[in-house]
Motif scaffolding. Structure first.
Motif, short mmCIF file in Angstrom:
data_model
loop_
_atom_site.label_atom_id
_atom_site.label_comp_id
_atom_site.label_asym_id
_atom_site.label_seq_id
_atom_site.Cartn_x
_atom_site.Cartn_y
_atom_site.Cartn_z
N ILE A 7 0.84 -1.20 0.00
CA ILE A 7 0.00 0.00 0.00
C ILE A 7 0.87 1.25 0.00
CG2 ILE A 7 -1.67 1.32 1.36
CD1 ILE A 7 -2.83 -1.46 2.21
N THR A 8 1.91 1.24 0.81
CA THR A 8 2.84 2.37 0.83
C THR A 8 3.45 2.59 -0.54
OG1 THR A 8 3.35 2.06 3.17
CG2 THR A 8 4.96 3.29 1.85
N ARG A 9 3.90 1.52 -1.17
CA ARG A 9 4.52 1.61 -2.50
C ARG A 9 3.52 2.20 -3.50
NH1 ARG A 9 9.23 1.75 -4.73
NH2 ARG A 9 9.92 0.16 -3.29
N HIS A 10 2.29 1.75 -3.48
CA HIS A 10 1.29 2.27 -4.41
C HIS A 10 1.05 3.76 -4.18
CE1 HIS A 10 -2.17 2.45 -7.04
NE2 HIS A 10 -2.80 3.10 -6.07
N ILE A 11 0.88 4.16 -2.93
CA ILE A 11 0.61 5.57 -2.63
C ILE A 11 1.78 6.44 -3.06
CG2 ILE A 11 0.32 7.23 -0.74
CD1 ILE A 11 -1.46 5.04 0.61
N VAL A 12 2.98 6.00 -2.78
CA VAL A 12 4.17 6.77 -3.18
C VAL A 12 4.25 6.85 -4.70
CG1 VAL A 12 6.69 6.70 -3.24
CG2 VAL A 12 5.49 6.40 -1.08
N LEU A 16 2.97 10.45 -4.68
CA LEU A 16 4.19 11.12 -4.20
C LEU A 16 5.40 10.67 -5.03
CD1 LEU A 16 3.65 10.67 -0.35
CD2 LEU A 16 3.53 12.83 -1.62
N PRO A 17 5.32 10.79 -6.35
CA PRO A 17 6.43 10.29 -7.16
C PRO A 17 7.76 10.93 -6.76
CG PRO A 17 4.91 11.62 -8.48
CD PRO A 17 4.32 11.48 -7.12
N GLY A 18 8.78 10.10 -6.74
CA GLY A 18 10.10 10.57 -6.38
C GLY A 18 10.39 10.47 -4.89
N THR A 19 9.38 10.13 -4.09
CA THR A 19 9.56 9.99 -2.65
C THR A 19 9.89 8.53 -2.34
OG1 THR A 19 7.95 11.72 -2.22
CG2 THR A 19 8.45 10.24 -0.40
N LEU A 44 -7.98 5.59 -5.24
CA LEU A 44 -7.32 4.72 -4.27
C LEU A 44 -8.26 3.61 -3.81
CD1 LEU A 44 -4.93 4.01 -2.43
CD2 LEU A 44 -5.79 5.73 -0.81
N ILE A 45 -9.50 3.95 -3.53
CA ILE A 45 -10.49 2.96 -3.11
C ILE A 45 -10.70 1.93 -4.22
CG2 ILE A 45 -12.94 2.62 -2.56
CD1 ILE A 45 -12.76 5.35 -1.06
N ALA A 46 -10.78 2.38 -5.46
CA ALA A 46 -10.94 1.45 -6.59
C ALA A 46 -9.74 0.51 -6.68
CB ALA A 46 -11.13 2.22 -7.89
N TRP A 47 -8.53 1.05 -6.54
CA TRP A 47 -7.34 0.21 -6.61
C TRP A 47 -7.33 -0.82 -5.48
CZ3 TRP A 47 -3.18 -0.56 -3.25
CH2 TRP A 47 -2.15 -1.34 -3.78
N LEU A 48 -7.62 -0.36 -4.26
CA LEU A 48 -7.64 -1.28 -3.12
C LEU A 48 -8.69 -2.38 -3.32
CD1 LEU A 48 -7.41 1.39 -0.29
CD2 LEU A 48 -5.66 -0.34 -0.79
#
Length: 91
Positions: A7-12, A16-19, A44-48
């Motif tokens: 989940i962290t990887r997806h959000i970044v 938050l590209p580059g983070t 995000l909800i759709a992806w989850l």
């Protein structure tokens, strides 16, 4: 890779590209800090839902359930427990 890491990887990657993923604390407020807007929250909800096979349209959820990585992990864990399973297939 753990649920938290995925989940962290997806959000970044998405918001938050580059983070580096390790810089996003589990408790960081994604909504209050503007990382995830209301439109992005829908994505995000759709992806989850697709990635973890979670029927969000059938669950009682609030924006607070998506406020942080920790909150999202807890939401998915609650769903898993309600099914009596310890794992949900990853698509």
């Amino acid at each position: 890779m753990s649920l938290n890491q995925e989940i962290t990887r997806h959000i970044v990657d998405e918001y938050l590209p580059g983070t580096p993923p390790e810089e996003l604390a589990d408790s960081y407020d994604l909504l209050r800090n503007g990382v995830v807007s209301s439109l992005q929250l829908l994505r995000l909800i759709a992806w989850l839902g697709n990635h973890y096979d979670v029927p969000f349209d059938e669950l009682d959820v609030t924006p607070d359930d998506f406020r942080s990585v920790a909150a999202i992990v807890e939401l998915i864990d609650r769903h898993r427990r309600s099914l009596g399973t310890s794992s949900i297939p990853v698509n």
